[in-house]
Scaffold this active site. Structure first.
Site, short mmCIF file in Angstrom:
data_model
loop_
_atom_site.label_atom_id
_atom_site.label_comp_id
_atom_site.label_asym_id
_atom_site.label_seq_id
_atom_site.Cartn_x
_atom_site.Cartn_y
_atom_site.Cartn_z
N LYS A 24 15.70 -5.26 -0.80
CA LYS A 24 15.41 -6.35 -1.72
C LYS A 24 16.69 -6.91 -2.33
CE LYS A 24 12.49 -7.33 -5.79
NZ LYS A 24 11.55 -6.73 -6.77
N SER A 100 7.02 -8.80 -7.29
CA SER A 100 8.14 -9.65 -6.91
C SER A 100 8.76 -9.28 -5.57
CB SER A 100 9.23 -9.57 -8.00
OG SER A 100 9.76 -8.24 -8.09
N SER A 124 5.56 -4.39 -8.95
CA SER A 124 6.20 -5.26 -7.96
C SER A 124 6.46 -4.65 -6.60
CB SER A 124 7.52 -5.81 -8.53
OG SER A 124 7.26 -6.71 -9.57
#
Length: 384
Positions: A24, A100, A124
């Site tokens: 990420k 997210s 998330s």
């Protein structure tokens, strides 16, 4: 498909056939900027060092094949990003991928990587995992290093892995957490005692979760968690205060999406009184979860109360905050929580089943999840 912000092949003593993992874009990789998929951070200098979790993966022989897209500044549940693009949902491309850690879930669901790392501040990792039909794990708070991860200061956020198979997820945990007991995570958990948490969710999802527990043969009983909704509201207050403190200075740059500006401005109104009240709820809810886990090995409940909404509905302004009603409380309490996909009668979409364990008992959570997936893991139903 916008799952990756950048693709590359980063090797340190990795074999050609080494397992691949995507990272990420809130996690540092040396030589690449950490932009959190945000225009305001697009000109950040390249990271000088790998985040500790990245270095551990490389040392363990993993091959990093890209940085994944995400909801801007990790402050949103839809995964929609008009700057870097919105990752596609491998279960249904008309629906949101979740946020997210949207790109990490999408990349794993589409088979672009064997695994991925995300971060979970208010659900998330688990939320996108449930949306995209993959496995996602939030470890016990503080157990996995966050050195080299944005934001630097948090009382909620955890680095956690995505995968399509539990044995791969366990391999990732073995790499990123030097205290992780791989043998315990692979142990037979068929005799585990399970508490099924009574929650508000769609009836078909509740039935899917109960059916999955039944198929696995676990002894189970119903559990009531005190202050679940209060913990959800308190978790919002804490994440708002901490995100404003970390990123509020970017509001005036003119380089944030309009939706993010609105959320950050609203977050700025979180007062010290609000945070103090949230901390009282944190203590109360944590004690409630601990009490229930004195009598069972794990708690089980849906990951999301309903299926992810469509991209069209999200762009039209349909609220998604309730998506995190069953996951955000465990960020507040700090307990380990893992989501696996389970089949739902009458639809090709898979729901998320969430397994919550005692603090520090991440291995038991993985072992129970592995037992569940043996009979419940769907195969071959992703969008091609």
């Amino acid at each position: 498909m916008s799952a990756f912000i950048s693709e590359f092949d980063l090797r340190t003593r990795a074999r050609e056939d080494a397992p691949t993992i995507a990272i990420k874009d809130s996690i540092d990789i040396a030589g690449y900027p950490t932009t959190a998929a945000c225009r305001a951070l697009a000109d950040q200098p390249a990271a000088a060092e790998h985040a500790e979790v990245v270095q551990r993966l490389l040392d363990a022989g993993w091959r990093i094949n890209g940085k994944t897209n995400m909801h801007e500044l990790a402050f949103g549940m839809t995964g929609i990003n008009d700057f870097t693009g919105t990752p596609r949902n491998p279960q249904d491309m008309s629906r949101i991928p979740g946020g997210s850690s949207s790109g990490s879930a999408s990349a794993v669901g589409f088979g672009l990587a064997d695994a991925a790392l995300g971060t979970d501040t208010g659900g998330s990792v688990r939320g996108p995992a449930a949306c995209c039909g993959v496995i996602g794990f939030k470890p016990t708070f503080g157990r996995v290093s966050r050195v080299g991860v944005a934001p630097k200061e948090t009382t909620l956020d955890c680095v956690g892995p995505f995968s399509r198979e539990m044995h791969v997820l366990i391999d990732v945990m073995t790499a990123i957490d030097p205290t992780f007991d791989t043998r315990a995570a692979r142990a037979d958990a068929s005799k585990a005692r399970v508490g099924i948490v009574a929650v508000q969710a769609d009836a078909d999802i509740l039935r899917a979760v109960e059916s999955a527990v039944h198929r696995a043969g676990f002894a189970s009983r119903s559990v009531e968690l005190d202050a679940m909704n209060d913990a959800f509201v308190a978790g919002l207050a804490v994440i708002n205060a901490e995100t404003w403190r970390a990123f509020g200075h970017l509001v005036d740059t003119g380089k944030l999406g309009a939706d993010l500006v609105a959320r950050l401005r609203a977050a700025s109104n979180t007062s010290a009184v609000d945070v103090d009240a949230a901390e009282r709820v944190r203590r109360m809810f944590t004690a409630s979860v601990d009490r229930e886990l004195d009598d069972v090995d794990v708690l089980i409940l849906p990951t999301l109360p309903t299926f992810p909404i469509t991209l069209e509905a999200a762009r039209a302004g349909t609220s998604v905050i309730a998506m995190s009603s069953l996951i955000r409380p465990f960020n507040l309490s700090g307990h380990p929580a893992l989501s696996i996909p389970v089949p739902v009668v009458g639809t090709s979409l898979k729901a998320g089943l969430q397994v919550v364990g005692r603090k520090g008992a991440d291995e038991k959570v993985c072992a129970v999840a592995a037992c569940l997936t043996k009979l419940n893991m769907p195969k071959g139903n992703y969008v091609e």
